[in-house]
Enzyme design. Structure first.
Site, PDB file in Angstrom:
ATOM      1  N   ASP A 188     -25.573   1.092 -13.558  1.00  0.00           N
ATOM      2  CA  ASP A 188     -25.014  -0.228 -13.218  1.00  0.00           C
ATOM      3  C   ASP A 188     -24.559  -0.290 -11.760  1.00  0.00           C
ATOM      4  OD1 ASP A 188     -22.723   1.281 -13.219  1.00  0.00           O
ATOM      5  OD2 ASP A 188     -21.629   0.053 -14.679  1.00  0.00           O
TER       6      ASP A 188
ATOM      7  N   ASP B 131      -3.949   9.343 -10.054  1.00  0.00           N
ATOM      8  CA  ASP B 131      -3.246   8.366  -9.241  1.00  0.00           C
ATOM      9  C   ASP B 131      -2.293   7.588 -10.149  1.00  0.00           C
ATOM     10  OD1 ASP B 131      -2.952   6.748  -6.809  1.00  0.00           O
ATOM     11  OD2 ASP B 131      -5.015   7.357  -6.404  1.00  0.00           O
TER      12      ASP B 131
ATOM     13  N   ASP C   3       1.238   6.329  -5.790  1.00  0.00           N
ATOM     14  CA  ASP C   3       0.673   5.359  -4.853  1.00  0.00           C
ATOM     15  C   ASP C   3       1.748   4.416  -4.311  1.00  0.00           C
ATOM     16  OD1 ASP C   3      -1.820   3.853  -3.865  1.00  0.00           O
ATOM     17  OD2 ASP C   3      -0.707   2.278  -4.902  1.00  0.00           O
TER      18      ASP C   3
ATOM     19  N   GLU D 287       2.603   9.321  -1.836  1.00  0.00           N
ATOM     20  CA  GLU D 287       1.791   8.719  -0.770  1.00  0.00           C
ATOM     21  C   GLU D 287       2.753   8.136   0.253  1.00  0.00           C
ATOM     22  OE1 GLU D 287      -1.476   5.364   0.456  1.00  0.00           O
ATOM     23  OE2 GLU D 287       0.000   4.924  -1.071  1.00  0.00           O
TER      24      GLU D 287
ATOM     25  N   HIS E 262      -9.657   7.580   0.865  1.00  0.00           N
ATOM     26  CA  HIS E 262     -10.349   6.316   0.576  1.00  0.00           C
ATOM     27  C   HIS E 262      -9.807   5.140   1.381  1.00  0.00           C
ATOM     28  CE1 HIS E 262      -6.668   6.341  -1.636  1.00  0.00           C
ATOM     29  NE2 HIS E 262      -6.812   5.056  -1.877  1.00  0.00           N
ATOM     30  N   ASP E 263      -8.723   5.339   2.113  1.00  0.00           N
ATOM     31  CA  ASP E 263      -8.165   4.260   2.937  1.00  0.00           C
ATOM     32  C   ASP E 263      -8.528   4.429   4.407  1.00  0.00           C
ATOM     33  OD1 ASP E 263      -6.900   3.045   0.773  1.00  0.00           O
ATOM     34  OD2 ASP E 263      -5.109   4.272   1.001  1.00  0.00           O
TER      35      ASP E 263
HETATM   36  C1  GLC Z   1      -2.399   2.740  -1.460  1.00  0.00           C
HETATM   37  C2  GLC Z   1      -3.830   3.067  -1.823  1.00  0.00           C
HETATM   38  C3  GLC Z   1      -4.716   1.950  -1.362  1.00  0.00           C
HETATM   39  C4  GLC Z   1      -4.303   0.689  -2.072  1.00  0.00           C
HETATM   40  C5  GLC Z   1      -2.820   0.402  -1.865  1.00  0.00           C
HETATM   41  C6  GLC Z   1      -2.333  -0.595  -2.854  1.00  0.00           C
HETATM   42  O1  GLC Z   1      -2.208   2.716  -0.099  1.00  0.00           O
HETATM   43  O2  GLC Z   1      -4.188   4.306  -1.296  1.00  0.00           O
HETATM   44  O3  GLC Z   1      -6.078   2.209  -1.596  1.00  0.00           O
HETATM   45  O4  GLC Z   1      -5.059  -0.384  -1.598  1.00  0.00           O
HETATM   46  O5  GLC Z   1      -2.018   1.549  -2.068  1.00  0.00           O
HETATM   47  O6  GLC Z   1      -2.287  -0.024  -4.122  1.00  0.00           O
END
Ligand code: GLC
Length: 580
Positions: free
Chosen positions: A61, A134, A236, A290, A356-357
């Site tokens: 998919d 996460d 997060d 984080e 990923h950010d």
């Molecule tokens: C954190 C995550 C990010 C997300 C944000 C809101 O910074 O790493 O990817 O967009 O939080 O949850």
């Protein structure tokens, strides 16, 4: 995300003194090192981050899934890493790719089922891999049942699970939202004639941690996953969870430094202590924050073992310094040395250059041109694997994956990128300039499908991938690199093993050498009689390292060149590690 750390004067002074004392002379081996008396698996682990949406699709998919990850567990194990951090896999309408959770106890349909999750966890544990999940609890999705109830009436038992401001009180003072098209964190909701708070997108309303019932719900959710046997939580955006619920006005322009206003508000440490007592202390799980607050004191307080809050800080100052305009190695060295010095005796840090950010590490901190892509990828990997702290290594970086560099806005899927484009459009911004900027810095650069091989869609999916595959998968891919003993991939395996074999690289005292060298990053690591020297030439020219060490007399442990430097003159992007 924009994150800025402002350190109090005292800490700056202390760090300046520590760095100033690091000159080019040799350092005598000492037994010091941060928290070495307290060895822990999560300090010695190498964490591999998997962005499930982009890793491996099993059903065609175009979206990666849990079965896909299961099919690649042997590959992950072969890397030599110890733990996997999975980005959110919970039920979600995917406004922000799973960071908008609508069901904390369920699996996102695109990713599979709870049976798939159980099989994944079992498969990981059978291979001796740990799983870090996460935990997204600063906010939920607006499609979570709690929010549906909360917005339905002012007297709902769920009303105070979120932050509401009744419209009769007038419009609340401006709060900055990171992802909102208008950057306004208050969204009017006609159902109850009130505004709700959302620091991220409109579909990510902030949870009200002042409410003990909400807190208990979260602890129960954590227990649900810990009872399943997971090994850790990554919290997060949690530094924003506590709020001053009088919602005072902030000075004009505060959004340029919003961390100072949003992070670590009174109450946060109490919530963490409670979370620790209720959940974390009862299980064998690690916890990583984080963000690391507004300053070093905050960072320490989050992870000081005596305070019983979290285990490890994940600070952004290092990754944040690479901009489209570039960055200087002197600044890079200063930032990483300062953070190390502050955690030298107590507390524990994460070390990373991507996630990923962020855009891809080789495109931001290295050099992704054909001539230097390989050497500079290996150099950055050497840096991450030889610093003190727990390395977090992002999927695809072991292949040297590069920025996607999309040229049209339609190619981007990221909510932050797309909404900012709309914002620029609405406010008369220079759209070409914006597109140029995001070509370098959009989060989607780091989210393209994993490059497994040269086949259609890089072997990621038989269907159309949710995000375009990088065209360079025909040259940069795992299958090709498996066959080449000198590949970026096999270099990663070797240096992970080197770290495993040498706890000095985990715990050893870090000392910066040749501090003012604009091209070379040189440092020693010392622990229990062992001493290592790391030489990294961050430039595309040969450069001399003035460390005062005769490397001809040292034992070369690893290098990204067939023949390592002689006389301290490093080849372009050379990375060499010696035992002294
Ligand atoms: C954190 C995550 C990010 C997300 C944000 C809101 O910074 O790493 O990817 O967009 O939080 O949850």
């Amino acid at each position: 995300m924009l994150r800025k750390i402002v350190s109090p004067a005292l800490f700056l002074l202390l760090s300046a003194l520590v760095i100033a004392s690091c000159n080019s002379s040799e350092t005598k081996p000492t037994a010091t090192g941060s928290d070495t008396a307290d060895r822990k698996w999560w300090k010695e682990a190498v964490v591999y981050q998997v962005y499930p949406r982009s890793f491996k699709d099993s059903d065609g998919d175009g979206i990666g899934d849990l079965k896909g990850i299961i099919s690649k567990l042997d590959y992950i194990k072969s890397l030599g890493v110890d733990a996997v951090w999975l980005n959110p896999i919970y039920g979600s309408p995917n406004d922000d790719n799973g960071y908008d959770v609508s069901d904390y106890r369920g699996i996102m349909k695109d990713f599979g089922t709870m049976e798939d999750f159980d099989a994944l966890l079992k498969g990981m544990h059978e291979r001796g891999l740990k799983l870090v999940m996460d935990l997204v609890v600063n906010h939920s999705s607006d499609e979570h049942e709690w929010f549906k109830q909360s917005r339905s009436s002012r007297t709902s038992p769920y009303r105070h699970y979120y932050h509401w401001w009744d419209a009769e009180r007038g419009k609340p003072a401006f709060r900055y939202s990171l992802f909102d098209v208008n950057h306004d964190a208050w969204k009017y909701d006609s159902a109850t004639n009130a505004y709700y708070l959302h620091y991220f997108s409109r579909k990510q309303p902030d949870l009200n941690w002042e409410n003990p019932k909400l807190r208990q719900e979260i602890y129960d959710i954590m227990k649900f996953w810990a009872d399943k046997g997971i090994d850790g939580f990554r919290l997060d955006a949690f530094q924003f969870a506590a709020k001053d619920t009088t919602f005072p006005a902030f000075p004009k322009g505060f959004e340029k430094d919003f961390i100072q206003y949003y992070a670590m508000v009174d109450g946060l440490h109490d919530y963490l202590k409670e979370m620790n007592k209720e959940v974390l202390s009862k299980y064998d799980v690690m916890s990583v924050a984080e963000g690391a607050g507004r300053n070093f004191q905050d960072a320490h307080d989050l992870v000081d073992a005596d305070r019983n809050e979290l285990n490890m800080a994940y600070a952004f100052e290092g990754v944040d310094i690479a901009k489209p305009e570039g960055y200087s190695l002197l600044h890079f060295k200063e930032v990483f040395s300062r953070w190390d010095s502050v955690f030298a005796e107590k507390g524990w840090l994460s070390v990373f250059l991507a996630n990923h950010d962020q855009a891809r590490m080789v495109s931001r901190f290295g050099n992704d041109s054909p001539a230097f892509w390989e050497a500079s990828s290996k150099l950055l990997t050497t840096f991450i694997m030889t610093m003190r702290g727990t390395p977090y290594y992002y999927y695809g970086d072991e292949l040297g994956m590069t920025n996607a560099g999309f040229s049209t806005i339609e190619d981007y899927q990221d909510i932050a990128t797309r909404n900012e484009y709309e914002h620029q459009k609405a406010t008369g911004g220079d759209l070409n300039k914006f597109l140029e900027r995001i070509r370098f810095s959009s989060r989607d650069n780091g989210r393209t499908p994993m490059q497994w091989d040269t086949t259609l869609n890089a072997g990621f999916s038989t269907g159309k991938p949710w995000l375009r595959t990088n065209a360079n998968h025909t040259t940069i891919n795992a299958a090709a690199q498996e066959k080449d003993p000198a590949s970026v991939l096999n270099y990663f395996r070797k240096i992970v093993q080197l770290r495993k074999d040498n706890p000095v690289l985990v715990y050893g005292k870090y000392t910066l050498l040749d501090k003012n060298n604009p091209d070379v990053y040189a440092y020693t690591r010392v622990w229990e009689g062992k001493k290592m020297l790391v030489l990294l030439n961050f430039s595309s020219k040969a450069a001399k390292a003035n460390t005062g060490v005769d490397t001809n007399k040292a034992k070369l442990l690893i290098s990204n060149y067939q023949t390592a430097s002689v006389d301290g003159t490093l080849q372009p992007y050379e990375a060499s590690v010696y035992e002294l």
